[in-house]
Design an enzyme around this catalytic site. Sequence first.
Site, mmCIF file in Angstrom:
data_model
loop_
_atom_site.group_PDB
_atom_site.id
_atom_site.type_symbol
_atom_site.label_atom_id
_atom_site.label_comp_id
_atom_site.label_asym_id
_atom_site.label_seq_id
_atom_site.Cartn_x
_atom_site.Cartn_y
_atom_site.Cartn_z
ATOM 1 N N ASN A 85 -24.521 5.585 -25.756
ATOM 2 C CA ASN A 85 -24.528 7.031 -25.540
ATOM 3 C C ASN A 85 -25.817 7.616 -26.094
ATOM 4 O OD1 ASN A 85 -23.948 9.677 -25.098
ATOM 5 N ND2 ASN A 85 -22.037 9.719 -26.271
ATOM 6 N N ASN A 88 -24.491 15.339 -22.828
ATOM 7 C CA ASN A 88 -24.083 15.271 -21.416
ATOM 8 C C ASN A 88 -22.707 14.616 -21.219
ATOM 9 O OD1 ASN A 88 -24.460 12.506 -21.605
ATOM 10 N ND2 ASN A 88 -26.396 12.462 -20.482
ATOM 11 N N ASP A 89 -22.007 14.371 -22.324
ATOM 12 C CA ASP A 89 -20.702 13.695 -22.199
ATOM 13 C C ASP A 89 -19.743 14.512 -21.335
ATOM 14 O OD1 ASP A 89 -21.898 11.958 -23.892
ATOM 15 O OD2 ASP A 89 -20.439 12.136 -25.527
ATOM 16 N N GLY A 137 -19.001 8.205 -22.487
ATOM 17 C CA GLY A 137 -20.216 8.961 -22.806
ATOM 18 C C GLY A 137 -21.522 8.198 -22.687
ATOM 19 N N ASP A 144 -24.797 6.513 -21.083
ATOM 20 C CA ASP A 144 -25.638 7.165 -20.070
ATOM 21 C C ASP A 144 -26.960 6.428 -19.868
ATOM 22 O OD1 ASP A 144 -27.018 7.925 -22.409
ATOM 23 O OD2 ASP A 144 -25.790 9.741 -22.569
ATOM 24 N N ASP A 151 -21.805 -3.633 -3.000
ATOM 25 C CA ASP A 151 -20.398 -3.793 -3.364
ATOM 26 C C ASP A 151 -19.565 -4.306 -2.180
ATOM 27 O OD1 ASP A 151 -18.395 -3.211 -5.418
ATOM 28 O OD2 ASP A 151 -17.651 -1.699 -4.017
ATOM 29 N N GLU A 174 -21.828 -8.651 -3.004
ATOM 30 C CA GLU A 174 -20.603 -9.041 -3.712
ATOM 31 C C GLU A 174 -19.626 -9.620 -2.695
ATOM 32 O OE1 GLU A 174 -16.967 -7.325 -6.480
ATOM 33 O OE2 GLU A 174 -17.678 -6.221 -4.748
HETATM 34 CA CA CA Z 1 -23.713 10.816 -22.972
#
Ligand code: CA
Length: 613
Positions: A136, A141-142, A161, A163, A328, A357
């Site tokens: 984090n 920005n959480d 959280g 980033d 994906d 994948e």
């Molecule tokens: Ca964050």
Amino acid sequence: MKKYLIISFLIIYYSNTYAQVTIDHVEPPNWWIGMKNKTVQLMIHGNNIGRTDPSVSTKGVKIKKSHKAGSDYLFLDLQISGDLKPCTVQLSFNDDRKPLATWNYELKARSQGSAERKSFTTADNIYLIMPDRFANGDPSNDDMPGMKERSDRSNPNGRHGGDIKGISDHLDYLQKLGVTAIWCTPVLENNMPHASYHGYAITDLYKVDPRFGTNESFRDLVRDAHQKGMKTIMDMVFNHFGTEHWWMKDLPQKDWINQWPDFTRSNFHGVSNIDPHASKFDKERMVNGWFDNTMADFNQQNPFVANYLIQNSIWWIEYAGLDGIRQDTYPYSDQQFMTSWMKRLREEYPDFKVVGEVWLNSPSEVAYWMDNSPNHPESRTFLTNVFDFPLAFAIQKAFVEDDGWDTGMGRLYDIVSQDFLYSKPSELVVFADNHDIERMYAVLKTVDNVKMALAFICTTRGIPLIYYGTEALSDRGSLEGDSGKRKDFPGGWAGDKTNMFTTQELSNDQQALYQYTTKLLNWRKSNKTIQEGVLTHYIPENGIYVYFKTLGDNSVMVILNNSNKEKNVETKRFRENLDGFRNGKDALDGTTIRDLDKINVPAKTARIIELSK
Ligand code: CA
């Protein structure tokens, strides 16, 4: 009198509102000049935009075709002349030649060498990060306005959280560890009410999730990684998107997604997409069924969807300066579309690579998807790389069972022996775990077994991939399901007791594994023979699996001792690879091996030996 005035004011107001034309989204948000393909198809969305007639007043740009889609969508094919300089294209949306709305669309200059960009190779050590769970770097920005899910680190399935800044801040750590390429699970907006942390239900294909950062911060991460000699592989999801995407309120076209009378889930049997005996019923459900009720299934047979996705991937390559893509759920997509996507990418970027994948159990099922497969009826998929899932599943068993005909080392040997199925086995991405399968320490149980598994994935053919936290000996602990595979990286959060970045409070085992991983990856990074050499392996006997990598006059010998006994390995039967070599150097501890006739290997240990003449 006053009453009549108000009523007539309201009539005028509402009729104006009705006629009002707005432009709410233009995607791709910009394009580039000098692309091989000279057209770009814009999706323009806004109130009544589909009722207007578009025009362009910039020299060198023509509207090749415009396609109306309902009242609120317009698809515009712009033809860009080859000699055009970077410019702002003036678009006008008219009614009887009177502009009702205008838009400035930017055509930018490409960065130098963009088309010739190189991708990841066998020289790389890839490191997989789940951005929400790594570090984090920016607690501010959480929680972000407008985002439906708030952070809650106490919830194993919640957002924690982590980033982009958390990754940028620790590029030195990754570099020191020996990482040369970073693959982050998806960073684009996932404005879903639950489990949004994993990133696979994208709600805006052109915007980084604000809880991870911004488009600019992602671009800066790629640039900063480049400066430290590391590549970036972006995770893309073409099969589906999050049901909270703004499209779902008013689909661009009715067949933008695969619709079913009742919610219909994919059967997840990837093989039914390629099975010659598959029923239409199974195949249809596999490809057109939804991955989850929160993930709408793209109808990639719709040419507008196809264009949208192809351009989206090109946009991110150009914008962020990507070195590769991880795609994906590859077999869940429409095969023809995926082939046309790969073909188009390779036309635009001849050396660009995509790792698909293809999560299937046997080498034959996986090999089918790699370009030029000897067993694919059309053989061309243009897909350059696939993950070696069969080998990962073998690794998770091999080091914790006794050796037999088809157990223990025999399991690894058996999978690698089937490389004749692949057009290019060296392009397999080799791993022992990832964010979807059990962590290796959780199944291999001991530090010694984890070390051997790491040594194996770094020395057999292919490109090794290490899952974040492996070097920290991360375990599932008491957590169930996916959350146990995706724990927070120790040291990524202020106040973490154990900190991998500062090596504070590491257990002896963590310390040992961190050092081992660092040594192994850095050695691999600098050893061309292990990266590019031709593999010769020998039938495992009594828990001993021996193989060589040979490149010109150089050779590396690897001995895996999977037994619980120290062994003095007689090397007579490896003569064809040992002849001409006098001694060797242990790649990890630096000791010299003077007698190559009998090589000592402690129990549960991998010895990697650089041979010399
Ligand atoms: Ca964050």
